[in-house]
Design a protein around this motif. Sequence first.
Motif, short mmCIF file in Angstrom:
data_model
loop_
_atom_site.label_atom_id
_atom_site.label_comp_id
_atom_site.label_asym_id
_atom_site.label_seq_id
_atom_site.Cartn_x
_atom_site.Cartn_y
_atom_site.Cartn_z
N UNK A 1 2.13 16.17 -2.13
CA UNK A 1 2.59 15.63 -0.77
C UNK A 1 1.39 15.13 0.30
N UNK A 2 0.17 15.45 -0.43
CA UNK A 2 -0.69 14.80 0.39
C UNK A 2 -0.74 13.24 0.28
N UNK A 3 -0.30 12.75 -0.74
CA UNK A 3 0.19 11.42 -0.83
C UNK A 3 1.49 11.13 -0.16
N UNK A 4 2.32 11.52 -0.42
CA UNK A 4 3.62 11.29 0.15
C UNK A 4 3.39 11.26 1.70
N UNK A 5 2.94 11.84 2.25
CA UNK A 5 2.82 12.05 3.77
C UNK A 5 2.14 10.86 4.39
N UNK B 1 0.88 -1.24 -0.02
CA UNK B 1 -0.14 -0.10 -0.04
C UNK B 1 0.64 1.38 -0.20
N UNK B 2 1.71 1.05 0.50
CA UNK B 2 2.90 2.56 0.55
C UNK B 2 3.44 2.68 -0.61
N UNK B 3 3.73 1.48 -1.23
CA UNK B 3 4.39 1.77 -2.67
C UNK B 3 3.32 2.24 -3.59
N UNK B 4 2.40 1.76 -3.67
CA UNK B 4 1.26 2.00 -4.69
C UNK B 4 0.53 3.57 -4.40
N UNK B 5 0.40 4.09 -3.07
CA UNK B 5 -0.24 5.19 -2.86
C UNK B 5 0.87 6.25 -3.20
N UNK C 1 -4.90 5.15 -15.19
CA UNK C 1 -3.66 4.45 -14.18
C UNK C 1 -3.73 4.72 -12.72
N UNK C 2 -4.32 6.17 -12.53
CA UNK C 2 -4.62 6.28 -11.12
C UNK C 2 -5.65 5.25 -10.51
N UNK C 3 -6.69 5.17 -11.18
CA UNK C 3 -7.80 3.96 -10.79
C UNK C 3 -7.21 2.71 -10.62
N UNK D 1 2.87 5.67 -5.92
CA UNK D 1 2.60 5.80 -7.23
C UNK D 1 1.69 6.42 -7.86
N UNK D 2 0.69 6.69 -7.16
CA UNK D 2 -0.75 7.50 -7.50
C UNK D 2 -0.20 8.56 -8.05
#
Length: 468
Positions: free
Chosen positions: A202-206, A121-125, A138-140, A127-128
């Motif tokens: 950064x909303x995703x990275x955090x 999950x950390x990886x694919x979040x 691709x986001x989906x 990659x979003x």
Amino acid sequence: MKIATRFWIGCMVFLTTYTCYTTRVNMSISIVSMTKKGHKSTPECIMKSESHNRNESNETTDTSPRDDYPDYGPRYEWSEQVQAQILASYFYGYAIFSLPAGFLAEYFGPFKIILIAHIIAAVFNTLCVYAIWLNWGVLCFCRIILGCCGGLIYPALQCLIAHWAPPEEKGKFFGALMGNVLGTCITWPMVGAITAAFGWDWGFYSVSIKNVIFCIIFFFVCADTPEMHSWISEDELKYIKEKQAGNVEKQKVIPPYLDIAKSPAFWVLAICHFGNEWGLYLQLVNVPKFISEVIGFKLEETGGLSSVAPLCRMIFGMIFGLIGDTLRQKQVMSLSAIRRMFTVSSHILTGALLIGIGFVGCNWIVVMLLLALSLGLNGACSQSNLQNPQDLAPNFAATIYGFNSFIGGCTGFLVPAVTGELTKYNNGIREWGIAFMLGGGIVVVCGLTWILFGSVKEQPWNRKGGPS
């Protein structure tokens, strides 16, 4: 005095659901900062308020579209239907992987399943962020993979709780499942604030960073069973075994799928769970859009306001867990009466309050109060549909919950799809009112079904299953 090891396991249950929900709900806030709203940019409630004020001062009302977007990063012209698909994509994966999740947890152990799921999950979040550059499809796909990981978590936790929790303490463990609510409460305002300060990427990275930190803690603290834990005392191990009284088998067995499929108690529970998930996802997936695009609050405000109702759910859920354990320990009510009493709160009252939202219009204070109270009362699900698999068959609670998650998880893409259709031509208070009334009605009907026909008796197939 040494703290019991099962207390730390309960903390891990809480942190697991907390972290799992961060990747489930972050998109509900991020999508607000990633889209161009076009002709729907002026929220209906803001337009009504401005029109009222200008009419009183005899000024002309300007209803032209707004395109003065804050600079949070690139914005995309996604229709309401596309946004609904992005929000729903997580739940396609969630529903599909809920089916094998119970067996995988019972066979390989919940520790491995939970840890691996959070790493992926950390990886694919992360990659979003880069998937969006290519195409929303691709986001989906990335969100579907995140959903697959999420679908594994709750059946695995059912397996973990079955091995660790004495019957009289299961209410506290299931109250710990409300960690998902804290995940929502913190993630929405956190993502909103970080997005406003640094951009939506950064909303995703955090969120991904939080997943990595969780994995490190979980690796050192958790274990599949008391027998496998490195620091549990002999006294505590003996206590757990005595309290469970042989109801939970440690050997790996094939779940009795046919018996489960033929069980009326299972299907009534599945209906109850479906209703609970519809009401829950109506709030978790759609409410941030409703508050921002219809009521008219800014992104930073949207995250905080959206978190009020989930926070109530966490507080109420943990209180309900303590009350449930106390009622069982003092034997003042039968288990059947306890489950039905809490189902009235988690479904009947919750659904009635959701229906009420359809009648209050743009009165945002009343709307927020109804949302908070409805989701708070829904915290009683920790003592109703969430715990009922342990009543029916603790040996196969993970499998039962996995099937329930598949059925209930479908609401994760049904709710955004239905809301998207209702708001396709006008994203207004009337259309959202219909969505809330429909959702509330479904919650009430499903809860009433369990109250009338549900069971808490251990099923004969709990002790069945061939060695694997």
